[in-house]
Design a protein around this motif. Structure first.
Motif, mmCIF file in Angstrom:
data_model
loop_
_atom_site.group_PDB
_atom_site.id
_atom_site.type_symbol
_atom_site.label_atom_id
_atom_site.label_comp_id
_atom_site.label_asym_id
_atom_site.label_seq_id
_atom_site.Cartn_x
_atom_site.Cartn_y
_atom_site.Cartn_z
ATOM 1 N N LEU A 175 35.548 46.232 34.795
ATOM 2 C CA LEU A 175 36.197 45.117 34.108
ATOM 3 C C LEU A 175 36.040 45.179 32.590
ATOM 4 C CD1 LEU A 175 35.289 42.084 36.426
ATOM 5 C CD2 LEU A 175 37.565 43.055 36.026
ATOM 6 N N ALA A 176 35.207 46.098 32.106
ATOM 7 C CA ALA A 176 34.989 46.182 30.666
ATOM 8 C C ALA A 176 36.277 46.521 29.919
ATOM 9 C CB ALA A 176 33.912 47.215 30.362
ATOM 10 N N GLY A 177 37.151 47.305 30.554
ATOM 11 C CA GLY A 177 38.379 47.675 29.859
ATOM 12 C C GLY A 177 39.626 47.571 30.692
ATOM 13 N N HIS A 178 39.491 47.121 31.941
ATOM 14 C CA HIS A 178 40.639 47.090 32.838
ATOM 15 C C HIS A 178 40.611 45.819 33.689
ATOM 16 C CE1 HIS A 178 41.418 51.387 32.048
ATOM 17 N NE2 HIS A 178 40.098 51.526 32.090
ATOM 18 N N ALA A 179 41.750 45.529 34.292
ATOM 19 C CA ALA A 179 41.826 44.456 35.282
ATOM 20 C C ALA A 179 41.601 45.038 36.682
ATOM 21 C CB ALA A 179 43.182 43.772 35.223
ATOM 22 N N LEU A 180 41.124 44.209 37.585
ATOM 23 C CA LEU A 180 41.049 44.562 39.000
ATOM 24 C C LEU A 180 42.089 43.737 39.743
ATOM 25 C CD1 LEU A 180 37.194 44.685 39.692
ATOM 26 C CD2 LEU A 180 38.775 46.616 39.623
ATOM 27 N N THR A 181 42.789 44.346 40.686
ATOM 28 C CA THR A 181 43.823 43.629 41.425
ATOM 29 C C THR A 181 43.660 43.847 42.926
ATOM 30 O OG1 THR A 181 45.365 45.482 41.198
ATOM 31 C CG2 THR A 181 45.485 43.748 39.541
ATOM 32 N N TRP A 182 44.048 42.837 43.673
ATOM 33 C CA TRP A 182 44.035 42.886 45.129
ATOM 34 C C TRP A 182 45.321 42.250 45.649
ATOM 35 C CZ3 TRP A 182 40.055 41.204 42.072
ATOM 36 C CH2 TRP A 182 38.824 41.851 42.186
ATOM 37 N N ASP A 183 45.786 42.704 46.801
ATOM 38 C CA ASP A 183 46.880 42.042 47.508
ATOM 39 C C ASP A 183 46.286 41.114 48.561
ATOM 40 O OD1 ASP A 183 48.947 43.180 46.123
ATOM 41 O OD2 ASP A 183 49.303 44.789 47.568
ATOM 42 N N LEU A 184 46.683 39.844 48.522
ATOM 43 C CA LEU A 184 46.315 38.900 49.573
ATOM 44 C C LEU A 184 47.382 39.002 50.649
ATOM 45 C CD1 LEU A 184 44.373 36.621 50.476
ATOM 46 C CD2 LEU A 184 45.942 35.003 49.391
ATOM 47 N N GLN A 185 46.973 39.372 51.855
ATOM 48 C CA GLN A 185 47.918 39.666 52.924
ATOM 49 C C GLN A 185 47.647 38.803 54.155
ATOM 50 O OE1 GLN A 185 47.027 43.902 53.202
ATOM 51 N NE2 GLN A 185 48.814 44.380 51.933
ATOM 52 N N SER A 231 40.407 41.846 32.551
ATOM 53 C CA SER A 231 39.239 42.393 31.878
ATOM 54 C C SER A 231 38.385 41.250 31.330
ATOM 55 C CB SER A 231 39.686 43.315 30.740
ATOM 56 O OG SER A 231 38.573 43.825 30.048
ATOM 57 N N GLN A 232 37.098 41.284 31.606
ATOM 58 C CA GLN A 232 36.166 40.232 31.187
ATOM 59 C C GLN A 232 34.759 40.799 31.178
ATOM 60 O OE1 GLN A 232 35.939 37.111 34.572
ATOM 61 N NE2 GLN A 232 37.703 38.413 35.107
ATOM 62 N N ALA A 233 33.847 40.074 30.559
ATOM 63 C CA ALA A 233 32.461 40.525 30.423
ATOM 64 C C ALA A 233 31.545 39.518 31.113
ATOM 65 C CB ALA A 233 32.096 40.682 28.953
ATOM 66 N N PRO A 234 31.249 39.714 32.400
ATOM 67 C CA PRO A 234 30.401 38.755 33.118
ATOM 68 C C PRO A 234 29.021 38.569 32.497
ATOM 69 C CG PRO A 234 31.524 40.203 34.658
ATOM 70 C CD PRO A 234 31.760 40.766 33.292
#
Length: 329
Positions: free
Chosen positions: A230-240, A276-279
């Motif tokens: 997440l430091a430089g990218h987004a994470l994505t998921w499909d809700l199915q 992208s975020q910094a937890p």
């Protein structure tokens, strides 16, 4: 492949109200006992691995049977994510356990499953498509026995199922807890039990899409690889959603049965994105603490997505009692 059906039914026991309240108080008693040494927290899924903000995008052009409740109208919602270990205690990540992915979708509109206007829609998922145990009686028995140690669990299984049957049940539980885990960024998560989808019923899964590069997830710290990605990218998921087609193939009340994709294929009903975020930043820590004080509850839901089946019905009493115990908002 079979067509989605609205002919599903629940089988509600006459004694469920009193029985579920008893189980809820047993979970709260375990929660209180654990809090004495482990600090305040949830009855289960106590150890948060990450708290994130996200968005949920509902696409246009869904098939008619999928356009209900949350997915009735295309649009974008803000959301919160809580990733966790399933245990009643904050144990090491190296300990065999289920892993949880809780999603709270904000800004929904409609009647709530518990009456009044809905404030949010929660979906709670684990890293296995079915539950290891068929009834809430046995689930609560195992939760209490696990808290007392392996010998207590073995005694409980032998008492309920006999020696041979107990060994079989212990093997199933062990396989569930030691299932290989690829990490929160790479794993597919499942509701394992169904929810209503308007007049239909469905089980849900959250499947990762293109995953940005990052370090390999390890049991030393299941959250580290997600933070790095997440430091430089987004994470994505499909809700199915996987829709009920018939009681013989897709039973409502038995959560140990795997619904076959060949008969009941999944339909993507939403895209979940953690930008992208910094937890670990001060802002990220404030968000995580707010998430920890809040609620992720399958009954915080639209009436169109009412939880279904005995274990889901039992969770209504258990989650409410646990939230009251820890003073959740």
């Amino acid at each position: 492949m079979q067509a989605p059906s609205t002919a599903w039914q629940e089988t509600v026991g006459a004694d469920e109200g009193a029985r579920f309240e008893t189980y809820a108080q047993q979970i709260v008693a375990l929660q209180k006992h654990t809090s004495e040494s482990d600090g305040p927290g949830r009855g289960l899924h106590r150890k948060r691995r990450l708290g994130l903000h996200a968005t949920v995008e509902i696409p246009d052009g869904l098939p008619a049977h999928a356009r209900h409740g949350l997915s009735a109208v295309p649009g974008r919602h803000e959301a919160l994510i809580r990733m966790s270990n399933a245990s009643h205690a904050r144990a090491s990540d190296r300990r065999p356990d289920l892993r949880g992915f809780a999603l709270r979708i904000q800004g929904v509109e409609g009647e709530a499953a518990l009456g009044g206007a809905a404030a949010a829609q929660c979906f709670l998922m684990i890293n296995t498509p079915t539950f290891a145990l068929p009834t809430v009686d046995e689930v609560v028995e195992v939760i209490q026995a696990v808290a007392s140690g392996p010998l207590a669990l073995a005694r409980a299984m032998f008492k309920r199922h006999g020696f041979v049957g107990g060994l079989r049940r212990l093997r199933v539980l062990q396989q569930s807890l030691t299932k290989p885990f690829a990490g929160f960024a790479l794993e597919t998560f499942h509701t394992a039990a169904p929810v209503a989808w308007g007049p239909y019923a469905a089980k849900l899964r959250l499947a990762p899409t293109a995953v940005p590069p990052g370090p390999r997830a390890t049991p030393a710290d299941w959250s580290a690889d997600v933070v790095a990605r997440l430091a430089g990218h987004a994470l994505t998921w499909d809700l199915q959603a996987q829709f009920f087609v018939g009681e013989d193939v897709t039973p409502i009340e038995d959560p140990t049965v795997l619904w076959p994709e060949a008969e009941a294929p999944f339909v993507t009903v939403a895209r979940v994105t953690a930008p992208s975020q910094a937890p670990g930043s001060s802002e990220g820590k404030v968000l995580a603490e707010a998430i920890e004080r809040g609620t992720f509850d399958p009954w915080v839901a639209l009436a169109a997505h009412r939880p279904l089946g005995e274990i889901m019905r039992a969770r209504k009493a258990a989650y409410f009692a646990s939230q009251c115990e820890r003073g959740a908002r």
